[in-house]
Each structure stands twice: as structure tokens, then as C-alpha cells.
Design a protein around this motif. Structure first.
Motif, PDB file in Angstrom:
ATOM      1  N   ALA A  66       0.834  -1.208   0.000  1.00 18.04           N
ATOM      2  CA  ALA A  66       0.000   0.000   0.000  1.00 18.04           C
ATOM      3  C   ALA A  66       0.865   1.253   0.000  1.00 18.04           C
ATOM      4  CB  ALA A  66      -0.939  -0.001   1.198  1.00 18.04           C
ATOM      5  N   ALA A  67       1.916   1.247   0.809  1.00 13.56           N
ATOM      6  CA  ALA A  67       2.817   2.404   0.865  1.00 13.56           C
ATOM      7  C   ALA A  67       3.512   2.606  -0.474  1.00 13.56           C
ATOM      8  CB  ALA A  67       3.837   2.229   1.988  1.00 13.56           C
ATOM      9  N   GLY A  68       3.935   1.524  -1.102  1.00 14.70           N
ATOM     10  CA  GLY A  68       4.591   1.622  -2.399  1.00 14.70           C
ATOM     11  C   GLY A  68       3.662   2.167  -3.473  1.00 14.70           C
ATOM     12  N   LEU A  69       2.438   1.663  -3.515  1.00 14.78           N
ATOM     13  CA  LEU A  69       1.482   2.144  -4.510  1.00 14.78           C
ATOM     14  C   LEU A  69       1.099   3.597  -4.266  1.00 14.78           C
ATOM     15  CD1 LEU A  69      -0.804  -0.986  -4.879  1.00 14.78           C
ATOM     16  CD2 LEU A  69       0.674   0.003  -6.658  1.00 14.78           C
ATOM     17  N   SER A  70       1.015   3.994  -3.002  1.00 17.16           N
ATOM     18  CA  SER A  70       0.630   5.379  -2.700  1.00 17.16           C
ATOM     19  C   SER A  70       1.652   6.368  -3.243  1.00 17.16           C
ATOM     20  CB  SER A  70       0.403   5.588  -1.209  1.00 17.16           C
ATOM     21  OG  SER A  70       1.628   5.582  -0.511  1.00 17.16           O
ATOM     22  N   GLN A  71       2.900   5.950  -3.364  1.00 18.17           N
ATOM     23  CA  GLN A  71       3.921   6.819  -3.946  1.00 18.17           C
ATOM     24  C   GLN A  71       3.628   7.115  -5.415  1.00 18.17           C
ATOM     25  OE1 GLN A  71       7.686   4.913  -3.147  1.00 18.17           O
ATOM     26  NE2 GLN A  71       7.670   5.556  -1.009  1.00 18.17           N
ATOM     27  N   ASP A  72       2.871   6.232  -6.055  1.00 13.01           N
ATOM     28  CA  ASP A  72       2.461   6.442  -7.446  1.00 13.01           C
ATOM     29  C   ASP A  72       1.017   6.940  -7.546  1.00 13.01           C
ATOM     30  OD1 ASP A  72       4.841   5.701  -8.892  1.00 13.01           O
ATOM     31  OD2 ASP A  72       4.480   3.642  -8.227  1.00 13.01           O
ATOM     32  N   GLY A  73       0.450   7.353  -6.413  1.00 17.58           N
ATOM     33  CA  GLY A  73      -0.883   7.951  -6.424  1.00 17.58           C
ATOM     34  C   GLY A  73      -2.040   6.978  -6.499  1.00 17.58           C
ATOM     35  N   LEU A  74      -1.798   5.709  -6.199  1.00 20.40           N
ATOM     36  CA  LEU A  74      -2.857   4.705  -6.243  1.00 20.40           C
ATOM     37  C   LEU A  74      -2.994   4.014  -4.895  1.00 20.40           C
ATOM     38  CD1 LEU A  74      -2.089   2.913  -9.641  1.00 20.40           C
ATOM     39  CD2 LEU A  74      -3.867   4.622  -9.203  1.00 20.40           C
ATOM     40  N   SER A  75      -4.200   3.554  -4.608  1.00 23.85           N
ATOM     41  CA  SER A  75      -4.418   2.681  -3.456  1.00 23.85           C
ATOM     42  C   SER A  75      -4.324   1.235  -3.944  1.00 23.85           C
ATOM     43  CB  SER A  75      -5.806   2.939  -2.864  1.00 23.85           C
ATOM     44  OG  SER A  75      -6.819   2.497  -3.764  1.00 23.85           O
ATOM     45  N   THR A  76      -4.241   0.308  -3.010  1.00 19.86           N
ATOM     46  CA  THR A  76      -4.241  -1.096  -3.415  1.00 19.86           C
ATOM     47  C   THR A  76      -5.556  -1.451  -4.101  1.00 19.86           C
ATOM     48  OG1 THR A  76      -4.932  -1.759  -1.192  1.00 19.86           O
ATOM     49  CG2 THR A  76      -2.586  -1.886  -1.677  1.00 19.86           C
ATOM     50  N   SER A  77      -6.645  -0.841  -3.662  1.00 22.66           N
ATOM     51  CA  SER A  77      -7.942  -1.086  -4.300  1.00 22.66           C
ATOM     52  C   SER A  77      -7.948  -0.566  -5.733  1.00 22.66           C
ATOM     53  CB  SER A  77      -9.062  -0.435  -3.492  1.00 22.66           C
ATOM     54  OG  SER A  77      -9.154  -1.033  -2.217  1.00 22.66           O
ATOM     55  N   ASP A  78      -7.407   0.634  -5.946  1.00 25.02           N
ATOM     56  CA  ASP A  78      -7.286   1.164  -7.310  1.00 25.02           C
ATOM     57  C   ASP A  78      -6.517   0.182  -8.180  1.00 25.02           C
ATOM     58  OD1 ASP A  78      -8.426   3.633  -6.487  1.00 25.02           O
ATOM     59  OD2 ASP A  78      -6.467   4.588  -6.246  1.00 25.02           O
ATOM     60  N   TYR A  79      -5.388  -0.283  -7.652  1.00 28.40           N
ATOM     61  CA  TYR A  79      -4.513  -1.157  -8.418  1.00 28.40           C
ATOM     62  C   TYR A  79      -5.220  -2.466  -8.770  1.00 28.40           C
ATOM     63  CZ  TYR A  79      -0.048  -3.055 -10.024  1.00 28.40           C
ATOM     64  OH  TYR A  79       0.965  -3.584 -10.790  1.00 28.40           O
ATOM     65  N   GLU A  80      -5.958  -3.036  -7.812  1.00 25.66           N
ATOM     66  CA  GLU A  80      -6.704  -4.269  -8.084  1.00 25.66           C
ATOM     67  C   GLU A  80      -7.669  -4.081  -9.240  1.00 25.66           C
ATOM     68  OE1 GLU A  80      -8.520  -6.642  -4.877  1.00 25.66           O
ATOM     69  OE2 GLU A  80      -7.464  -5.291  -3.508  1.00 25.66           O
ATOM     70  N   LYS A 137     -19.092   2.148  -4.927  1.00 29.90           N
ATOM     71  CA  LYS A 137     -18.510   3.326  -4.271  1.00 29.90           C
ATOM     72  C   LYS A 137     -17.090   3.588  -4.737  1.00 29.90           C
ATOM     73  CE  LYS A 137     -21.409   2.969  -0.192  1.00 29.90           C
ATOM     74  NZ  LYS A 137     -21.495   2.550   1.202  1.00 29.90           N
ATOM     75  N   HIS A 138     -16.310   2.517  -4.852  1.00 27.16           N
ATOM     76  CA  HIS A 138     -14.918   2.719  -5.257  1.00 27.16           C
ATOM     77  C   HIS A 138     -14.838   3.138  -6.725  1.00 27.16           C
ATOM     78  CE1 HIS A 138     -10.699   2.649  -4.406  1.00 27.16           C
ATOM     79  NE2 HIS A 138     -10.521   2.153  -5.617  1.00 27.16           N
ATOM     80  N   LEU A 139     -15.672   2.563  -7.573  1.00 26.50           N
ATOM     81  CA  LEU A 139     -15.666   2.960  -8.983  1.00 26.50           C
ATOM     82  C   LEU A 139     -16.071   4.420  -9.143  1.00 26.50           C
ATOM     83  CD1 LEU A 139     -17.150  -0.190 -10.744  1.00 26.50           C
ATOM     84  CD2 LEU A 139     -14.754   0.569 -10.723  1.00 26.50           C
ATOM     85  N   SER A 140     -16.970   4.900  -8.298  1.00 27.16           N
ATOM     86  CA  SER A 140     -17.345   6.321  -8.344  1.00 27.16           C
ATOM     87  C   SER A 140     -16.135   7.200  -8.040  1.00 27.16           C
ATOM     88  CB  SER A 140     -18.460   6.619  -7.344  1.00 27.16           C
ATOM     89  OG  SER A 140     -19.655   5.993  -7.740  1.00 27.16           O
ATOM     90  N   ARG A 141     -15.358   6.798  -7.038  1.00 27.66           N
ATOM     91  CA  ARG A 141     -14.154   7.576  -6.702  1.00 27.66           C
ATOM     92  C   ARG A 141     -13.131   7.513  -7.828  1.00 27.66           C
ATOM     93  NH1 ARG A 141     -15.441   5.303  -1.552  1.00 27.66           N
ATOM     94  NH2 ARG A 141     -13.987   3.581  -1.865  1.00 27.66           N
ATOM     95  N   MET A 142     -12.969   6.345  -8.408  1.00 29.76           N
ATOM     96  CA  MET A 142     -12.006   6.202  -9.505  1.00 29.76           C
ATOM     97  C   MET A 142     -12.458   6.962 -10.747  1.00 29.76           C
ATOM     98  SD  MET A 142     -10.760   2.216  -9.188  1.00 29.76           S
ATOM     99  CE  MET A 142      -9.446   2.387 -10.417  1.00 29.76           C
ATOM    100  N   ALA A 143     -13.757   6.952 -11.015  1.00 32.99           N
ATOM    101  CA  ALA A 143     -14.284   7.685 -12.175  1.00 32.99           C
ATOM    102  C   ALA A 143     -14.088   9.185 -11.987  1.00 32.99           C
ATOM    103  CB  ALA A 143     -15.759   7.350 -12.382  1.00 32.99           C
ATOM    104  N   ALA A 144     -14.269   9.659 -10.770  1.00 32.67           N
ATOM    105  CA  ALA A 144     -14.073  11.088 -10.487  1.00 32.67           C
ATOM    106  C   ALA A 144     -12.617  11.502 -10.722  1.00 32.67           C
ATOM    107  CB  ALA A 144     -14.489  11.406  -9.051  1.00 32.67           C
ATOM    108  N   ARG A 145     -11.700  10.559 -10.577  1.00 32.89           N
ATOM    109  CA  ARG A 145     -10.276  10.830 -10.812  1.00 32.89           C
ATOM    110  C   ARG A 145      -9.864  10.536 -12.249  1.00 32.89           C
ATOM    111  NH1 ARG A 145      -8.338   6.926  -6.771  1.00 32.89           N
ATOM    112  NH2 ARG A 145      -6.274   7.240  -7.684  1.00 32.89           N
ATOM    113  N   GLY A 146     -10.815  10.073 -13.064  1.00 32.50           N
ATOM    114  CA  GLY A 146     -10.538   9.832 -14.480  1.00 32.50           C
ATOM    115  C   GLY A 146      -9.864   8.509 -14.784  1.00 32.50           C
TER     116      GLY A 146
END
Length: 154
Positions: free
Chosen positions: A28-42, A72-81
Motif C-alpha cells: 500500500a505504501a509503495g502504490l501510494s507513492q504512485d498515487g494509487l491505493s491497493t484497491s485502485d490497483y486491483e 462506491k470505489h468505482l465512483s471515486r475512480m471515475a471522479a479521478r478519471g
């Protein structure tokens, strides 16, 4: 009657839990450095692996998420493009999730760092026989979990 864990079994289970928690936190810490959560990455990995688009129901099944969490998560991801949600072409009630160009770029940016971290923390300390044994065990556990009547699995 409850089959309690022996001391050795309990130590094995607790060791696995500690490993999973530490590994999840480091990833999670590694992905956050690239602006993603583990959920985003999945989500991004699942979409990429499916050619960039999946029905929402199939995506949820692929990553073992319930409908509410996925929505809910897709809504957040869609808002971020990172993803788009659209009407399924073959079903007026169905929804499809599509990887956007921005989502693809985010995945392409994060993937090399993610893979290197997985390699450093997990793969590099394993020999081929250990990797094969872990893969075999993991596959058996997944199959058993998918056949067990537990909500949200399988």
C-alpha cells in the motif's frame, strides 16, 4: 465440536497473518507513492487483464468485492478519471467498467515499482521448490474458500 489449533498450528496461522499484514502495508505504501491505493490497483489490473473492459458484476466477482463496495470505489475512480462506467451494449440493465487512457497510464507508471517491491519483499527469498509449494497450497486454499458458503467469496 471445535477443533482448536495446536500451538504449532496457531503459530503458523499467526505468522501468516503477520506476513500478510506487513506485506499489505508495504505494498500500500509503495502504490501510494504512485498515487494509487491497493484497491485502485486491483481494479486497474483486473480491467487491463480483461482487455480494458468488464461488466461490473464480472469485475466484482474477479476481485471478490460486493456490489456496494465496488460501486462506491468505482465512483471515486471515475471522479479521478481512471475508469468510465457505461451502459452494457447487450443489456440495458447491465453496466460496464472501462479502463480510461489516464487509468492505463497510472497502471503503467505504478506497475514497475509495484513489481520490484513484490520481488524484493516476497519473490526473491523463495526458491523454485518453495514457490511451487506456496502456489500449490494457495490454489488449494482458494478452491476450498470458494466452495465454502461464506458471503463475498467465490
Amino acid at each position: 465440536m471445535t477443533r482448536w489449533l495446536s500451538e504449532e498450528e496457531q503459530a503458523t496461522w499467526q505468522s501468516y497473518i503477520r506476513m500478510r499484514q506487513r506485506l499489505d502495508a508495504a505494498i500500500a505504501a509503495g502504490l501510494s507513492q504512485d498515487g494509487l491505493s491497493t484497491s485502485d490497483y486491483e481494479v486497474l489490473v483486473a480491467l487491463s487483464g480483461a482487455g480494458g473492459q468488464l461488466r461490473a458484476k464480472e469485475l466484482g466477482a474477479e476481485i471478490c468485492w460486493d456490489k456496494s463496495r465496488l460501486s462506491k470505489h468505482l465512483s471515486r475512480m471515475a471522479a479521478r478519471g481512471l475508469v468510465d462506467r457505461c451502459q452494457a451494449a447487450d443489456d440495458a440493465r447491465g453496466r460496464e467498467v472501462r479502463l480510461t487512457e489516464q487509468g492505463r497510464r497510472a497502471l503503467e507508471t505504478a506497475a514497475p515499482n509495484h513489481v520490484e517491491l513484490v520481488r524484493q519483499l516476497f519473490i526473491d527469498d523463495m526458491g523454485p521448490a518453495e514457490a511451487a509449494a506456496l502456489r500449490s497450497l494457495s490454489e488449494r486454499v482458494v478452491l476450498r474458500a470458494e466452495r465454502t458458503d461464506v458471503p463475498g467469496i467465490g
